[in-house]
Scaffold this motif. Sequence first.
Motif, PDB file in Angstrom:
ATOM      1  N   UNK A  24       1.696  17.429   2.691  1.00 50.77           N
ATOM      2  CA  UNK A  24       2.346  16.437   3.177  1.00 50.77           C
ATOM      3  C   UNK A  24       1.623  15.335   3.973  1.00 50.77           C
ATOM      4  N   UNK A  25       0.344  15.376   3.836  1.00 51.03           N
ATOM      5  CA  UNK A  25      -0.325  14.563   4.783  1.00 51.03           C
ATOM      6  C   UNK A  25      -0.769  13.298   4.296  1.00 51.03           C
ATOM      7  N   UNK A  26      -1.271  13.307   2.934  1.00 48.55           N
ATOM      8  CA  UNK A  26      -1.577  11.961   2.327  1.00 48.55           C
ATOM      9  C   UNK A  26      -1.461  12.227   0.653  1.00 48.55           C
ATOM     10  N   UNK A  27      -1.466  11.139   0.051  1.00 48.29           N
ATOM     11  CA  UNK A  27      -1.296  10.935  -1.349  1.00 48.29           C
ATOM     12  C   UNK A  27      -2.043   9.894  -1.994  1.00 48.29           C
ATOM     13  N   UNK A  28      -3.017  10.060  -2.866  1.00 46.84           N
ATOM     14  CA  UNK A  28      -3.781   9.087  -3.579  1.00 46.84           C
ATOM     15  C   UNK A  28      -3.376   8.766  -5.149  1.00 46.84           C
ATOM     16  N   UNK A  29      -2.952   7.530  -5.526  1.00 52.84           N
ATOM     17  CA  UNK A  29      -2.758   7.335  -6.853  1.00 52.84           C
ATOM     18  C   UNK A  29      -3.948   6.526  -7.285  1.00 52.84           C
ATOM     19  N   UNK A  30      -4.681   6.927  -8.099  1.00 51.97           N
ATOM     20  CA  UNK A  30      -6.024   6.224  -8.258  1.00 51.97           C
ATOM     21  C   UNK A  30      -5.714   5.461  -9.432  1.00 51.97           C
ATOM     22  N   UNK A  31      -4.563   5.651 -10.352  1.00 51.26           N
ATOM     23  CA  UNK A  31      -4.092   4.619 -11.340  1.00 51.26           C
ATOM     24  C   UNK A  31      -3.412   3.422 -11.104  1.00 51.26           C
ATOM     25  N   UNK A  32      -2.662   3.642  -9.900  1.00 57.40           N
ATOM     26  CA  UNK A  32      -1.862   2.412  -9.247  1.00 57.40           C
ATOM     27  C   UNK A  32      -2.621   1.855  -8.127  1.00 57.40           C
ATOM     28  N   UNK A  33      -3.612   2.557  -7.709  1.00 55.18           N
ATOM     29  CA  UNK A  33      -4.554   2.109  -6.365  1.00 55.18           C
ATOM     30  C   UNK A  33      -3.720   2.093  -5.323  1.00 55.18           C
ATOM     31  N   UNK A  34      -2.783   3.219  -4.993  1.00 56.25           N
ATOM     32  CA  UNK A  34      -2.424   3.459  -3.790  1.00 56.25           C
ATOM     33  C   UNK A  34      -2.776   4.724  -3.009  1.00 56.25           C
ATOM     34  N   UNK A  35      -2.819   4.289  -1.504  1.00 64.18           N
ATOM     35  CA  UNK A  35      -3.011   5.271  -0.630  1.00 64.18           C
ATOM     36  C   UNK A  35      -2.035   5.654   0.387  1.00 64.18           C
ATOM     37  N   UNK A  36      -1.383   6.871   0.370  1.00 64.18           N
ATOM     38  CA  UNK A  36      -0.210   7.060   1.358  1.00 64.18           C
ATOM     39  C   UNK A  36      -0.490   7.890   2.270  1.00 64.18           C
ATOM     40  N   UNK A  37      -0.215   7.552   3.737  1.00 62.57           N
ATOM     41  CA  UNK A  37      -0.247   8.613   4.699  1.00 62.57           C
ATOM     42  C   UNK A  37       1.263   8.932   5.144  1.00 62.57           C
ATOM     43  N   UNK A  38       1.299  10.333   5.016  1.00 59.07           N
ATOM     44  CA  UNK A  38       2.921  10.718   5.469  1.00 59.07           C
ATOM     45  C   UNK A  38       4.044   9.725   4.887  1.00 59.07           C
ATOM     46  N   UNK A  39       4.076   9.330   3.699  1.00 57.44           N
ATOM     47  CA  UNK A  39       4.948   8.641   3.150  1.00 57.44           C
ATOM     48  C   UNK A  39       5.034   7.087   3.143  1.00 57.44           C
ATOM     49  N   UNK A  40       3.892   6.785   4.110  1.00 55.16           N
ATOM     50  CA  UNK A  40       3.812   5.246   4.334  1.00 55.16           C
ATOM     51  C   UNK A  40       2.402   4.732   3.622  1.00 55.16           C
ATOM     52  N   UNK A  41       2.604   3.694   2.533  1.00 53.42           N
ATOM     53  CA  UNK A  41       1.362   3.061   2.018  1.00 53.42           C
ATOM     54  C   UNK A  41       0.456   2.227   3.146  1.00 53.42           C
ATOM     55  N   UNK A  42      -0.739   2.572   2.831  1.00 55.92           N
ATOM     56  CA  UNK A  42      -1.831   2.181   3.866  1.00 55.92           C
ATOM     57  C   UNK A  42      -1.742   0.813   4.304  1.00 55.92           C
ATOM     58  N   UNK A  43      -1.041  -0.121   3.196  1.00 57.38           N
ATOM     59  CA  UNK A  43      -1.108  -1.618   3.684  1.00 57.38           C
ATOM     60  C   UNK A  43       0.168  -1.828   4.934  1.00 57.38           C
ATOM     61  N   UNK A  44       0.881  -0.833   4.883  1.00 61.06           N
ATOM     62  CA  UNK A  44       1.966  -0.670   6.023  1.00 61.06           C
ATOM     63  C   UNK A  44       1.523  -0.396   7.313  1.00 61.06           C
ATOM     64  N   UNK A  45       0.256   0.336   7.321  1.00 65.25           N
ATOM     65  CA  UNK A  45      -0.265   0.884   8.516  1.00 65.25           C
ATOM     66  C   UNK A  45      -1.133  -0.185   9.114  1.00 65.25           C
ATOM     67  N   UNK A  46      -1.443  -1.130   8.637  1.00 71.28           N
ATOM     68  CA  UNK A  46      -2.717  -1.922   9.172  1.00 71.28           C
ATOM     69  C   UNK A  46      -2.166  -2.784  10.519  1.00 71.28           C
ATOM     70  N   UNK A  47      -0.841  -2.602  10.739  1.00 71.31           N
ATOM     71  CA  UNK A  47      -0.256  -3.534  12.222  1.00 71.31           C
ATOM     72  C   UNK A  47      -0.440  -2.560  13.143  1.00 71.31           C
ATOM     73  N   UNK A  48      -0.595  -1.153  12.809  1.00 69.35           N
ATOM     74  CA  UNK A  48      -0.625  -0.391  14.051  1.00 69.35           C
ATOM     75  C   UNK A  48      -1.915   0.133  14.798  1.00 69.35           C
ATOM     76  N   UNK A  49      -2.223   0.709  15.717  1.00 70.91           N
ATOM     77  CA  UNK A  49      -3.368   0.810  16.334  1.00 70.91           C
ATOM     78  C   UNK A  49      -3.788   2.396  15.972  1.00 70.91           C
ATOM     79  N   UNK A  50      -5.169   2.664  16.346  1.00 72.00           N
ATOM     80  CA  UNK A  50      -5.832   3.905  15.945  1.00 72.00           C
ATOM     81  C   UNK A  50      -4.844   5.024  16.647  1.00 72.00           C
ATOM     82  N   UNK A  51      -4.492   4.953  17.637  1.00 73.43           N
ATOM     83  CA  UNK A  51      -3.802   6.037  18.450  1.00 73.43           C
ATOM     84  C   UNK A  51      -2.437   6.410  17.651  1.00 73.43           C
ATOM     85  N   UNK A  52      -1.749   5.160  17.041  1.00 76.74           N
ATOM     86  CA  UNK A  52      -0.307   5.469  16.669  1.00 76.74           C
ATOM     87  C   UNK A  52      -0.479   5.963  15.295  1.00 76.74           C
ATOM     88  N   UNK A  53      -1.532   5.685  14.428  1.00 78.56           N
ATOM     89  CA  UNK A  53      -1.742   6.089  13.280  1.00 78.56           C
ATOM     90  C   UNK A  53      -2.132   7.475  13.339  1.00 78.56           C
TER      91      UNK A  53
END
Length: 363
Positions: free
Chosen positions: A14-43
């Motif tokens: 349940x930690x991460x998911x990679x969709x190579x065809x669609x170009x998606x990386x997901x951490x715990x349900x959140x797409x990686x572009x959604x996490x760019x506004x957070x800091x290291x400690x938060x992620x």
Amino acid sequence: MQKGLKGIIAAETAISHIDGDEGKLIYRGYEINELNKYNFEEVAYLLWHGKFATDKELKHTKEELRKNRDLDQHLIEILTSLPTNMDMMSVLRTVISASGTSDFNWKPTISQAMKLTSIIPTIIAYRKRNTEGLPFIPPRQDLSHVENYLYMLNGIIPNPAQVKALESYMILTLEHGMNASTFSARVTASTESDLVSAITSAIGTMKGPLHGGAPSGVIDLLNEIALVGDAERVIRKKLDQKEKLMGFGHRVYKTHDPRSIALKETLLELVGQDEWLDLAIEVEEIAVKLLEEYKPGRSLYTNVEFYAAAIMKSIHLDPSLFTPTFTASRIVGWTAHVLEQAEDNTIYRPQSAYVGKLKNKQV
């Protein structure tokens, strides 16, 4: 049979998911572009706990990471006694292994994960300065995780643009599915060994150039373009000579590398604040256009190594520290996977296909 277990599902996560065809990386349900506004400690908290922290939980996490930055005396003694010709990844592997006291008995905990995450930047900085004959710079408690890492390396408060760029890179490389080093950590953990042993296995795996290789080819490309002063001329020449353009294309992602897109978004916010970051943005635009011209339909876009190289140049990080810095971020993903493995453990015991000879039986 799939050599190297390619395409074989070895675990549920349940930690991460990679969709190579669609170009998606997901951490715990959140797409990686959604996490760019957070800091290291938060992620990091998100990966360890499966949810974002409350203000109180985040404050506690930051305090734990800060208070664990100092190295125990026996680790300092080991660091200073290691051969000067030992590479940094071997140093990390050795010192992390030596941290495996009774505090790290099975079963693994998030507190243990935070301890290892805290000391890896200190190990890197201590070793770097020691081999250069420079005094060690103790960690500062008033700096964030990434800011403190840069401070310990150089002894000066880093440029905010450099901190932002490196923090984005580290967030985007915290985790990336069942890669070789993560699998190595989970296999070790599956024997009910301790967290330090699992992370030592992962570091040994990351050291291999097929996994944790530094983006030196991209550095060479950027250096050459900076020297010549004409990105299109340099890139055209390489493509005319059938050379591989380093930093473009990815084994997993068949379209854009989502980590590269997220890094670029960060760097666009920093335009004009660092010449190497500006150069990288310019080079990418020209290279993608020329790749489509020379190799139409191949969909060759920048991978995370491309912008990582620009960031490493920006912060003046020696190439020998690229993979160790990658390790300083990936430790979060590794520990999250070890914790998950411990929750529902089954020892890994794959089979092999015997291809050797059979001796004739004597009658």
